[in-house]
Design an enzyme around this catalytic site. Structure first.
Site, PDB file in Angstrom:
ATOM      1  N   ARG A  69       0.842  -1.197   0.000  1.00 43.69           N
ATOM      2  CA  ARG A  69       0.000   0.000   0.000  1.00 43.69           C
ATOM      3  C   ARG A  69       0.878   1.247   0.000  1.00 43.69           C
ATOM      4  O   ARG A  69       1.875   1.316   0.723  1.00 43.69           O
ATOM      5  CB  ARG A  69      -0.909   0.025   1.235  1.00 43.69           C
ATOM      6  CG  ARG A  69      -2.134  -0.865   1.088  1.00 43.69           C
ATOM      7  CD  ARG A  69      -3.061  -0.760   2.285  1.00 43.69           C
ATOM      8  NE  ARG A  69      -2.432  -1.286   3.472  1.00 43.69           N
ATOM      9  CZ  ARG A  69      -1.853  -0.569   4.414  1.00 43.69           C
ATOM     10  NH1 ARG A  69      -1.830   0.748   4.324  1.00 43.69           N
ATOM     11  NH2 ARG A  69      -1.306  -1.136   5.456  1.00 43.69           N
ATOM     12  N   TYR A 197      -1.567  -2.965  -6.886  1.00 40.79           N
ATOM     13  CA  TYR A 197      -1.436  -3.688  -5.613  1.00 40.79           C
ATOM     14  C   TYR A 197      -2.787  -3.760  -4.877  1.00 40.79           C
ATOM     15  O   TYR A 197      -3.539  -2.783  -4.828  1.00 40.79           O
ATOM     16  CB  TYR A 197      -0.385  -3.003  -4.709  1.00 40.79           C
ATOM     17  CG  TYR A 197      -0.379  -3.658  -3.343  1.00 40.79           C
ATOM     18  CD1 TYR A 197       0.187  -4.927  -3.172  1.00 40.79           C
ATOM     19  CD2 TYR A 197      -1.007  -3.068  -2.255  1.00 40.79           C
ATOM     20  CE1 TYR A 197       0.134  -5.565  -1.941  1.00 40.79           C
ATOM     21  CE2 TYR A 197      -1.066  -3.703  -1.016  1.00 40.79           C
ATOM     22  CZ  TYR A 197      -0.492  -4.950  -0.874  1.00 40.79           C
ATOM     23  OH  TYR A 197      -0.558  -5.591   0.338  1.00 40.79           O
ATOM     24  N   LYS A 206      -9.635  -2.001   1.415  1.00 31.46           N
ATOM     25  CA  LYS A 206      -9.302  -0.893   2.321  1.00 31.46           C
ATOM     26  C   LYS A 206     -10.039   0.389   1.934  1.00 31.46           C
ATOM     27  O   LYS A 206     -10.498   1.140   2.785  1.00 31.46           O
ATOM     28  CB  LYS A 206      -7.796  -0.635   2.300  1.00 31.46           C
ATOM     29  CG  LYS A 206      -6.954  -1.840   2.635  1.00 31.46           C
ATOM     30  CD  LYS A 206      -7.228  -2.352   4.022  1.00 31.46           C
ATOM     31  CE  LYS A 206      -6.247  -3.456   4.375  1.00 31.46           C
ATOM     32  NZ  LYS A 206      -6.496  -3.990   5.711  1.00 31.46           N
ATOM     33  N   HIS A 226     -10.804  -2.335  11.316  1.00 32.32           N
ATOM     34  CA  HIS A 226      -9.727  -3.189  10.803  1.00 32.32           C
ATOM     35  C   HIS A 226      -9.563  -4.365  11.779  1.00 32.32           C
ATOM     36  O   HIS A 226      -8.594  -4.437  12.528  1.00 32.32           O
ATOM     37  CB  HIS A 226      -8.440  -2.345  10.727  1.00 32.32           C
ATOM     38  CG  HIS A 226      -7.317  -2.978   9.978  1.00 32.32           C
ATOM     39  ND1 HIS A 226      -5.995  -2.617  10.153  1.00 32.32           N
ATOM     40  CD2 HIS A 226      -7.299  -3.941   9.017  1.00 32.32           C
ATOM     41  CE1 HIS A 226      -5.217  -3.318   9.353  1.00 32.32           C
ATOM     42  NE2 HIS A 226      -5.981  -4.133   8.653  1.00 32.32           N
ATOM     43  N   SER A 248      -1.376  -3.927  10.072  1.00 33.81           N
ATOM     44  CA  SER A 248      -1.097  -4.835   8.968  1.00 33.81           C
ATOM     45  C   SER A 248       0.104  -5.733   9.280  1.00 33.81           C
ATOM     46  O   SER A 248       1.078  -5.275   9.882  1.00 33.81           O
ATOM     47  CB  SER A 248      -0.787  -4.028   7.707  1.00 33.81           C
ATOM     48  OG  SER A 248      -1.819  -3.085   7.512  1.00 33.81           O
ATOM     49  N   ALA A 249       0.014  -6.975   8.834  1.00 29.42           N
ATOM     50  CA  ALA A 249       1.121  -7.942   8.964  1.00 29.42           C
ATOM     51  C   ALA A 249       1.561  -8.160  10.413  1.00 29.42           C
ATOM     52  O   ALA A 249       2.736  -8.270  10.711  1.00 29.42           O
ATOM     53  CB  ALA A 249       2.299  -7.527   8.078  1.00 29.42           C
ATOM     54  N   CYS A 250       0.592  -8.201  11.335  1.00 24.82           N
ATOM     55  CA  CYS A 250       0.878  -8.529  12.739  1.00 24.82           C
ATOM     56  C   CYS A 250       0.224  -9.852  13.116  1.00 24.82           C
ATOM     57  O   CYS A 250      -0.002 -10.128  14.298  1.00 24.82           O
ATOM     58  CB  CYS A 250       0.369  -7.433  13.667  1.00 24.82           C
ATOM     59  SG  CYS A 250       1.430  -5.992  13.712  1.00 24.82           S
ATOM     60  N   ASN A 254      -3.306 -15.379  10.965  1.00 24.33           N
ATOM     61  CA  ASN A 254      -2.968 -16.540  11.803  1.00 24.33           C
ATOM     62  C   ASN A 254      -3.918 -16.655  12.989  1.00 24.33           C
ATOM     63  O   ASN A 254      -4.403 -17.744  13.309  1.00 24.33           O
ATOM     64  CB  ASN A 254      -1.527 -16.443  12.328  1.00 24.33           C
ATOM     65  CG  ASN A 254      -0.503 -16.544  11.201  1.00 24.33           C
ATOM     66  OD1 ASN A 254      -0.839 -16.977  10.099  1.00 24.33           O
ATOM     67  ND2 ASN A 254       0.719 -16.145  11.463  1.00 24.33           N
ATOM     68  N   ASP A 277      -9.768  -9.657   8.501  1.00 24.48           N
ATOM     69  CA  ASP A 277      -9.203  -8.314   8.278  1.00 24.48           C
ATOM     70  C   ASP A 277     -10.162  -7.164   8.590  1.00 24.48           C
ATOM     71  O   ASP A 277      -9.731  -6.140   9.084  1.00 24.48           O
ATOM     72  CB  ASP A 277      -8.731  -8.204   6.818  1.00 24.48           C
ATOM     73  CG  ASP A 277      -7.807  -7.017   6.579  1.00 24.48           C
ATOM     74  OD1 ASP A 277      -6.952  -6.746   7.445  1.00 24.48           O
ATOM     75  OD2 ASP A 277      -7.946  -6.350   5.539  1.00 24.48           O
ATOM     76  N   SER A 370       4.491 -10.485  -0.121  1.00 27.17           N
ATOM     77  CA  SER A 370       3.798 -11.295  -1.131  1.00 27.17           C
ATOM     78  C   SER A 370       2.487 -11.798  -0.524  1.00 27.17           C
ATOM     79  O   SER A 370       2.383 -11.953   0.694  1.00 27.17           O
ATOM     80  CB  SER A 370       4.676 -12.454  -1.596  1.00 27.17           C
ATOM     81  OG  SER A 370       5.222 -13.170  -0.506  1.00 27.17           O
ATOM     82  N   ARG A 371       1.506 -12.049  -1.371  1.00 28.57           N
ATOM     83  CA  ARG A 371       0.143 -12.280  -0.866  1.00 28.57           C
ATOM     84  C   ARG A 371      -0.531 -13.464  -1.522  1.00 28.57           C
ATOM     85  O   ARG A 371      -0.215 -13.839  -2.657  1.00 28.57           O
ATOM     86  CB  ARG A 371      -0.716 -11.029  -1.157  1.00 28.57           C
ATOM     87  CG  ARG A 371      -0.246  -9.768  -0.445  1.00 28.57           C
ATOM     88  CD  ARG A 371      -0.700  -9.744   0.983  1.00 28.57           C
ATOM     89  NE  ARG A 371      -0.270  -8.565   1.718  1.00 28.57           N
ATOM     90  CZ  ARG A 371      -0.954  -8.041   2.748  1.00 28.57           C
ATOM     91  NH1 ARG A 371      -2.096  -8.583   3.129  1.00 28.57           N
ATOM     92  NH2 ARG A 371      -0.496  -6.996   3.392  1.00 28.57           N
ATOM     93  N   ARG A 402       2.508  -4.399  17.698  1.00 29.37           N
ATOM     94  CA  ARG A 402       3.812  -5.052  17.717  1.00 29.37           C
ATOM     95  C   ARG A 402       4.709  -4.153  18.558  1.00 29.37           C
ATOM     96  O   ARG A 402       5.173  -3.120  18.088  1.00 29.37           O
ATOM     97  CB  ARG A 402       4.286  -5.124  16.262  1.00 29.37           C
ATOM     98  CG  ARG A 402       5.483  -5.964  15.976  1.00 29.37           C
ATOM     99  CD  ARG A 402       5.802  -5.871  14.482  1.00 29.37           C
ATOM    100  NE  ARG A 402       5.041  -6.821  13.693  1.00 29.37           N
ATOM    101  CZ  ARG A 402       5.414  -8.081  13.451  1.00 29.37           C
ATOM    102  NH1 ARG A 402       6.545  -8.538  13.950  1.00 29.37           N
ATOM    103  NH2 ARG A 402       4.675  -8.865  12.713  1.00 29.37           N
ATOM    104  N   GLY A 497      -0.983 -20.777  18.021  1.00 28.98           N
ATOM    105  CA  GLY A 497      -2.077 -21.475  18.706  1.00 28.98           C
ATOM    106  C   GLY A 497      -2.122 -21.192  20.205  1.00 28.98           C
ATOM    107  O   GLY A 497      -3.187 -21.159  20.824  1.00 28.98           O
TER     108      GLY A 497
HETATM  109  C1  OXD Z   1      -3.235  -4.591   5.160  1.00 27.80           C
HETATM  110  C2  OXD Z   1      -3.933  -5.702   4.463  1.00 27.80           C
HETATM  111  O1  OXD Z   1      -2.301  -4.014   4.600  1.00 27.80           O
HETATM  112  O2  OXD Z   1      -4.818  -6.297   5.092  1.00 27.80           O
HETATM  113  O3  OXD Z   1      -3.628  -4.284   6.297  1.00 27.80           O
HETATM  114  O4  OXD Z   1      -3.647  -5.974   3.297  1.00 27.80           O
HETATM  115 MN    MN Z   2      -5.362  -5.319   6.950  1.00 24.25          MN
END
Ligand code: OXD
Ligand code: MN
Length: 587
Positions: A69, A197, A206, A226, A248-250, A254, A277, A370-371, A402, A497
């Site tokens: 982004r 992207y 978003k 979010h 994002s990415a935290c 998972n 998300d 990468s997604r 984080r 877990g």
């Molecule tokens: C982000 C996503 O960047 O969910 O938060 O892609």
């Molecule tokens: Mn997100």
């Protein structure tokens, strides 16, 4: 094609402006998507994969300057600058319409313009909202067909309402200097150009479901957040739902697909995924807060996904998935990424399209951001309530960032309003999900800093108002931090877990009979109340991550003060008071 005159008028206008050779209305039918995939394969936009091992899966490589982004190129365009707030880049609608119109002029010459009517939320949900995305990218169409509902039912709904978001997207030349992602909340419109992207180009995600929707939600009395949504089923078969907001990415994906550790699984615990998300939340007829996931798929970070961290995601992405920017294995047309296993291909092609030997290369083969784009329906733990029109009732809201040192493993706010304070003071280290430096701590209130479509001071006021409306039915609010490190920089809490142990305490605190410690920042678990059975962590280490370092918190207060000042007089008085109270309690 829709019969809606307003839609047709707008599409005609876009066609005149963008001047495509051809126009195609997307109905989401299998035959239509097959044709588009064949076209994308023929021109290299998609790469075919091993049909036995990865049926229905494709690889896409983006332009190298277009992998995350672009927050510096993202604008909220409102008449008054103060309505966008210090949390957003602001430009006036007039300026940006004037600037972007020449960029869109002729941008689709020689290409096809696709018109994608889509629905955010289950099609029969009273929470659902409609959008139409115009785009010149097949990749975007195919991703939208996974991430949102695209079907003749959506077109039928669109025939009956003028309440739809107008999304205009052109990848144009992917020129980074002419890249703009502009939101016009007052016009229900999004214009995005020169990026392909996900977060910039899949306008349902978003741009609509958070930035435009948060603005709509403020006007209409609901919330667009979010947040992941999960259901936690106890051995008695009762399911309690929680929402959790992380930057994002935290690890949201998972957590959303968490597999209970063996001792929990043996007792009969299960975790159901409703969303990973975004949550749209409304007060139901019963006075409680109910959530739907407006999306229909997962757009997850690939690296680090493996049989241990997220076996459910691994299972989900074995079919019908579009991968972007991972390693291609030439030997058997399969894929690889950092953190999948210790067996990278020798005959690989990296995300940039270059030959790559995983045994000898020192460069990463997959891009860190990468997604995968994959249908929610493929997830082995998708909640039976995923399509429920009214969503699921929320018992707890969890915020998390984080943070290497400051925030403890978990703490609970005193009440909903205090929880709004807790969410407002969230900060987190930046990740590869946005362009720019990684690992810089920045304020990220409610994990919405990049996604709130209006002034965050007004957003906090809206949260406080929602809390007042919910009254005794308000969910409990918590803050978690899976990322505390020791002096050598190693994560102390095992995460994944094992996070269920923390969720168990959280749910117990939503009932009446779990006592807690009162601390300056809120309620903390008594260490003995976190279930440590079969966990490879000493009590000392647990105590360490449940501790509060007053010096660090005092420094935190100073930076929150500065952050709060950026909102000036618009910031709700209550938050100022809470900050002063916290400062006092830390003395
Ligand atoms: C982000 C996503 O960047 O969910 O938060 O892609
Ligand atoms: Mn997100």
């Amino acid at each position: 094609m829709t019969q809606n005159f307003k839609v047709k008028e707008w599409v005609n206008w876009a066609q005149d402006l963008c001047k495509p050779d051809k126009m195609v209305w997307i109905d989401g039918s299998a035959a239509q998507l097959d044709t588009l995939r064949a076209e994308a394969l023929a021109d290299g936009e998609l790469i075919a994969l091993n049909a036995d091992k990865l049926p229905g899966c494709y690889l896409h490589r983006s332009a190298q300057n277009d992998v995350a982004r672009s927050e510096d190129k993202t604008f909220i365009c409102t008449t008054h600058e103060a309505d966008a707030g210090p949390n957003n880049n602001w430009k006036s609608p007039k300026e940006m319409y004037e600037k972007l119109t020449p960029l869109f002029d002729g941008a689709m010459r020689g290409r096809t313009m696709y018109v994608v009517p889509f629905c955010m939320g289950p099609v029969d949900s009273p929470f659902a909202k409609l959008g139409v995305e115009i785009t010149d990218s097949i990749y975007v169409v195919l991703n939208m067909a996974i991430m949102t509902r695209v079907s003749p039912d959506v077109v039928a709904l669109l025939d009956k309402t003028d309440d739809f978001v107008k999304g205009l997207h052109a990848k144009a030349d992917l020129d980074i200097d002419k890249r703009f992602i502009c939101h016009f909340p007052e016009d229900n419109a999004i214009w995005s150009i020169n990026s392909g992207y996900g977060g910039n180009a899949l306008l349902g995600k978003k741009c609509f479901a958070l930035r435009i929707a948060s603005y709509q939600a403020k006007q209409e009395g609901w919330m667009a957040e979010h947040m992941l949504i999960i259901g936690i089923q106890n051995p008695a078969g009762e399911v309690k739902y929680v929402c959790a907001a992380f930057p994002s990415a935290c690890g949201k994906t998972n957590l959303a697909m968490l597999i209970p550790p063996e001792i929990y699984a043996n007792k009969g615990y299960k975790v159901w995924c409703v969303g990973d998300d975004i949550a749209w939340l409304r007060i139901g007829k019963d006075g409680r807060l109910w959530a739907i996931n407006p999306e229909n798929g997962f757009f997850g970070v690939v690296p680090g996904t493996n049989a241990k961290t997220n076996p459910n995601a691994l299972e989900t992405i074995r079919k019908d998935t579009i991968f972007t920017n991972v390693v291609y294995n030439e030997d058997d047309a399969t894929l690889w990424w950092e953190g999948l296993d210790k067996n990278p291909p020798e005959n690989g092609i990296d995300w940039k399209g270059n030959k790559w030997n995983g045994k000898t290369s020192t460069e990463k083969g997959a891009h860190p951001n990468s997604r995968f784009t994959t249908p929610a329906a493929n997830c082995p733990v998708i909640s039976p309530e995923f399509e429920a029109p009214h969503g699921v009732p929320i018992s707890a809201i969890i915020f998390g960032g984080r943070r290497a040192k400051t925030a403890p493993l978990v703490y609970q706010a005193r009440d909903f309003a205090h929880g709004v304070f807790v969410g407002s003071i969230m900060a987190s280290e930046t990740t590869a999900a946005q362009t720019g430096a990684v690992g810089v701590t920045r304020p990220d209130s409610m994990a919405m800093k990049p996604f709130c479509g209006y002034n965050m001071a007004d957003y906090f006021a809206h949260w406080l108002e929602m809390g007042e409306k919910l009254g005794d039915n308000a969910p409990e609010i918590f803050n978690v931090n899976w990322f505390r490190t020791d002096d050598d920089g190693n994560f102390i809490w095992p995460g994944f877990g094992e996070n269920l142990r923390v969720l168990e305490w959280i749910l117990a605190r939503c009932g009446d009979d779990m006592p807690a410690q009162v601390t300056p920042i809120g309620y903390l678990p008594r260490p003995a109340d976190i279930n440590m059975e079969d966990l490879d962590l000493t009590m000392d280490r647990l105590q360490e991550i449940l501790s509060i370092d007053k010096d660090l918190w005092q420094a935190e207060v100073a930076s929150i003060k500065e952050y709060y000042q950026s909102f000036g007089h618009r910031l709700p008085e209550y938050l100022h008071n809470e900050l002063s109270n916290l400062e006092e309690r830390l003395k």
